[in-house]
Design a protein around this motif. Structure first.
Motif, PDB file in Angstrom:
ATOM      1  N   PRO A 244      75.937  89.594   8.322  1.00 35.67           N
ATOM      2  CA  PRO A 244      75.154  88.760   9.240  1.00 35.67           C
ATOM      3  C   PRO A 244      73.848  88.326   8.603  1.00 35.67           C
ATOM      4  O   PRO A 244      73.262  89.040   7.788  1.00 35.67           O
ATOM      5  CB  PRO A 244      74.921  89.681  10.446  1.00 35.67           C
ATOM      6  N   GLU A 245      73.391  87.154   8.985  1.00 28.46           N
ATOM      7  CA  GLU A 245      72.162  86.594   8.427  1.00 28.46           C
ATOM      8  C   GLU A 245      70.965  86.819   9.328  1.00 28.46           C
ATOM      9  O   GLU A 245      69.853  86.416   8.975  1.00 28.46           O
ATOM     10  CB  GLU A 245      72.339  85.096   8.188  1.00 28.46           C
ATOM     11  N   GLY A 270      59.949  87.176  16.803  1.00 28.02           N
ATOM     12  CA  GLY A 270      60.966  86.544  17.618  1.00 28.02           C
ATOM     13  C   GLY A 270      61.678  87.552  18.494  1.00 28.02           C
ATOM     14  O   GLY A 270      61.384  88.760  18.482  1.00 28.02           O
ATOM     15  N   SER A 271      62.637  87.040  19.272  1.00 29.12           N
ATOM     16  CA  SER A 271      63.390  87.893  20.183  1.00 29.12           C
ATOM     17  C   SER A 271      64.315  88.819  19.408  1.00 29.12           C
ATOM     18  O   SER A 271      65.060  88.382  18.524  1.00 29.12           O
ATOM     19  CB  SER A 271      64.204  87.022  21.147  1.00 29.12           C
ATOM     20  N   ILE A 272      64.278  90.119  19.748  1.00 29.82           N
ATOM     21  CA  ILE A 272      65.078  91.138  19.074  1.00 29.82           C
ATOM     22  C   ILE A 272      66.232  91.538  19.984  1.00 29.82           C
ATOM     23  O   ILE A 272      66.026  91.900  21.153  1.00 29.82           O
ATOM     24  CB  ILE A 272      64.218  92.354  18.704  1.00 29.82           C
ATOM     25  N   MET A 273      67.437  91.468  19.456  1.00 31.20           N
ATOM     26  CA  MET A 273      68.623  91.849  20.219  1.00 31.20           C
ATOM     27  C   MET A 273      68.814  93.360  20.235  1.00 31.20           C
ATOM     28  O   MET A 273      69.208  93.929  21.245  1.00 31.20           O
ATOM     29  CB  MET A 273      69.865  91.174  19.631  1.00 31.20           C
ATOM     30  N   SER A 274      68.556  94.014  19.113  1.00 30.18           N
ATOM     31  CA  SER A 274      68.689  95.465  19.042  1.00 30.18           C
ATOM     32  C   SER A 274      67.844  95.975  17.887  1.00 30.18           C
ATOM     33  O   SER A 274      67.662  95.279  16.882  1.00 30.18           O
ATOM     34  CB  SER A 274      70.152  95.893  18.853  1.00 30.18           C
ATOM     35  N   LYS A 296      67.640  84.906  16.283  1.00 28.30           N
ATOM     36  CA  LYS A 296      67.750  83.730  15.432  1.00 28.30           C
ATOM     37  C   LYS A 296      67.578  84.123  13.970  1.00 28.30           C
ATOM     38  O   LYS A 296      66.826  85.048  13.638  1.00 28.30           O
ATOM     39  CB  LYS A 296      66.696  82.682  15.811  1.00 28.30           C
ATOM     40  N   ARG A 297      68.256  83.407  13.106  1.00 27.09           N
ATOM     41  CA  ARG A 297      68.175  83.687  11.685  1.00 27.09           C
ATOM     42  C   ARG A 297      66.787  83.360  11.141  1.00 27.09           C
ATOM     43  O   ARG A 297      66.285  84.054  10.246  1.00 27.09           O
ATOM     44  CB  ARG A 297      69.231  82.866  10.939  1.00 27.09           C
ATOM     45  N   ALA A 303      60.395  87.502   9.309  1.00 29.98           N
ATOM     46  CA  ALA A 303      60.064  88.927   9.275  1.00 29.98           C
ATOM     47  C   ALA A 303      60.317  89.510   7.886  1.00 29.98           C
ATOM     48  O   ALA A 303      59.580  90.402   7.433  1.00 29.98           O
ATOM     49  CB  ALA A 303      60.891  89.662  10.318  1.00 29.98           C
ATOM     50  N   TYR A 304      61.313  89.003   7.200  1.00 32.31           N
ATOM     51  CA  TYR A 304      61.606  89.495   5.851  1.00 32.31           C
ATOM     52  C   TYR A 304      60.450  89.210   4.896  1.00 32.31           C
ATOM     53  O   TYR A 304      60.069  90.070   4.086  1.00 32.31           O
ATOM     54  CB  TYR A 304      62.898  88.843   5.353  1.00 32.31           C
ATOM     55  N   PHE A 305      59.876  88.019   4.985  1.00 35.60           N
ATOM     56  CA  PHE A 305      58.784  87.664   4.073  1.00 35.60           C
ATOM     57  C   PHE A 305      57.461  88.310   4.482  1.00 35.60           C
ATOM     58  O   PHE A 305      56.650  88.654   3.615  1.00 35.60           O
ATOM     59  CB  PHE A 305      58.622  86.141   4.029  1.00 35.60           C
TER      60      PHE A 305
END
Length: 451
Positions: A244-245, A270-274, A296-297, A303-305
């Motif tokens: 998953p991306e 952003g919105s976090i699913m889990s 969302k991707r 968040a990664y950066f």
């Protein structure tokens, strides 16, 4: 009057006998004009004998004359073959003689004759073909191409192992008028008319890749085989599954960091699913890594950066995109509080079956504790909960009760030492017996004994 055949082995220039064989040459030229011979294969090659082509099916049973082809396009009936033109002075003497293959007459299928198949001789003095097949031309340029064709490897049926095809036909001179109804295609064919499984004419079976490319190809094949194996044992929903991306993998966490703390920190992107910190199955201690799924991707990328090497609970974390595909089949752990997430579409999110396929189910060899939906499985490290602990304690209590009951029954059946009192023998349960073994009273027993 000449025709240029561009083959995969080289060019052949054929000079046609238009004066001696007008009908045969007209048929050949018009078939060349409608690209009938383009990408045809040499399906019959005999060393020092001949090389045959002109059959779109490459079987030796296909092909038709130009007049039959025009009639079939117009929905009319026309004989498939025309009568061959045997000219006495045109013989199969020299190498490179071009001749039309004459089909024999078959009962119930009409008379035989010439269609579209032709062959080129690969040796001199093949006189036993005279009078059987109609000569209509000679190869004037490209004898070296015939030598290559003569040395090609073939199977038991004479079909070259590596396809030799007529790539293109160029008419150098055409003195004949087009037959009525002749339609020239707008484009040249780009696909062979037959379904050949041979080595392609532009493929080199002995070619080797550079070492780096060969190593990359070997690794790719090994990865594909490993993915197929994981699919068979149930660890992957399908072999070509893609990670998953929108899921991040966060590691180097402080053991004290909780799920809600991590979710609060990352929720600003952003919105976090889990969001779940993975814990040991037995002890419940944090394994210091977690999975965070964004809605969302783009939020996951941001968040990664932004969160790389950020200090959380006095620990600098490491963030990367997740390579796990367990989320496609269930939660990151079989924590009952999370529950199965609803399917979000796609092949890996199928509601029934396994891997999106309704008639499949996952293997249960390496996994336990499947969800209620039957198609999801968790991670190796599970999070214990009170319900499971209570269930285990109740089970242990039942086992203790069962063991005590067994011990009591065993003792009741086993013989006990007899306790003799002043008035006789006690029974196995410690009670005083007033009768002898045969049922007589004590006094009567003593009286009988004295007698």
């Amino acid at each position: 009057m000449s025709v240029l055949l561009e083959t995969s082995l080289g060019d052949l220039v054929i000079d046609l006998e238009v004066d001696a064989c007008p009908k045969t040459c007209q048929n050949f030229l018009k078939l060349c004009k409608v690209y009938y011979y383009n990408l045809n294969a040499f399906f019959n090659v005999s060393k020092d004998f001949l090389a045959q082509s002109g059959d779109p099916t490459a079987t030796g049973t296909g092909g038709e004359s130009i007049w039959s082809l025009i009639a079939s396009q117009q929905g009319k009936q026309e004989p498939r073959y025309f009568s061959p033109e045997f000219i006495p002075h045109l013989k199969h003497k020299a190498k490179g003689t071009v001749s039309m293959a004459v089909a024999p007459s078959v009962e119930g299928q009409g008379e035989g004759g010439c269609g579209s198949q032709f062959f080129v001789t690969l040796a001199d003095e093949i006189d036993y073909l005279d009078g059987k097949h109609a000569v209509f031309g000679h190869v004037v340029e490209g004898l070296d191409t015939l030598d290559k064709l003569n040395d090609i490897f073939v199977d038991q049926e004479g079909r070259p192992l590596k396809d030799v095809r007529i790539r293109h036909v160029e008419i150098l001179d055409d003195p004949f008028e087009d037959p009525l109804g002749l339609v020239v295609p707008e484009s040249i064919p780009t696909r062979p008319p037959d379904n050949s499984t041979r080595i392609a004419e532009d493929e080199d079976p002995l070619a080797t890749l550079p070492e780096e490319e060969a190593e990359a190809e070997r690794r790719k094949q090994a990865a594909r085989a490993s993915a197929l194996t994981l699919e068979m044992v149930g660890d992957l929903p399908f072999a070509n599954v893609r990670p998953p991306e929108n899921v991040l993998f966060v590691c180097k966490l402080n053991p004290a960091t909780r799920d809600e703390d991590l979710e609060l920190i990352f929720s600003r992107f952003g919105s976090i699913m889990s969001c779940q910190v993975i814990r040991d199955k037995k002890t419940g201690d944090s394994l210091q890594y977690a999975f965070i799924e964004f809605d969302k991707r783009e939020d996951a990328e941001q968040a990664y950066f932004k969160m790389q090497n950020v200090l959380i609970d006095e620990r600098r974390i490491w963030v990367d995109f997740s390579q796990s595909v367990a989320r496609l089949n269930g939660g990151w752990s079989n924590n009952p509080k999370m529950g199965p997430r609803p399917a979000r579409g796609g092949r890996g999110h199928g509601g029934g079956g396994f891997g999106g396929v309704d008639d499949l189910e996952p293997t249960r060899r390496y996994r336990e504790g499947y969800g209620a939906d039957g198609g999801r499985y968790g991670m190796v490290f599970d999070v214990p909960d009170d319900r499971h602990s209570k269930r285990r304690s109740q089970s242990k209590e039942r086992m203790v009760r069962r063991d005590l009951s067994r011990e009591r029954r065993r003792r009741s059946r086993s013989p006990q030492p007899r306790d003799r009192g002043r008035d006789g023998v006690r029974d196995n349960r410690g009670r005083r017996r007033s009768h002898s073994r045969d049922g007589r009273s004590r006094e009567r027993y003593e009286r009988d004994r004295r007698r």
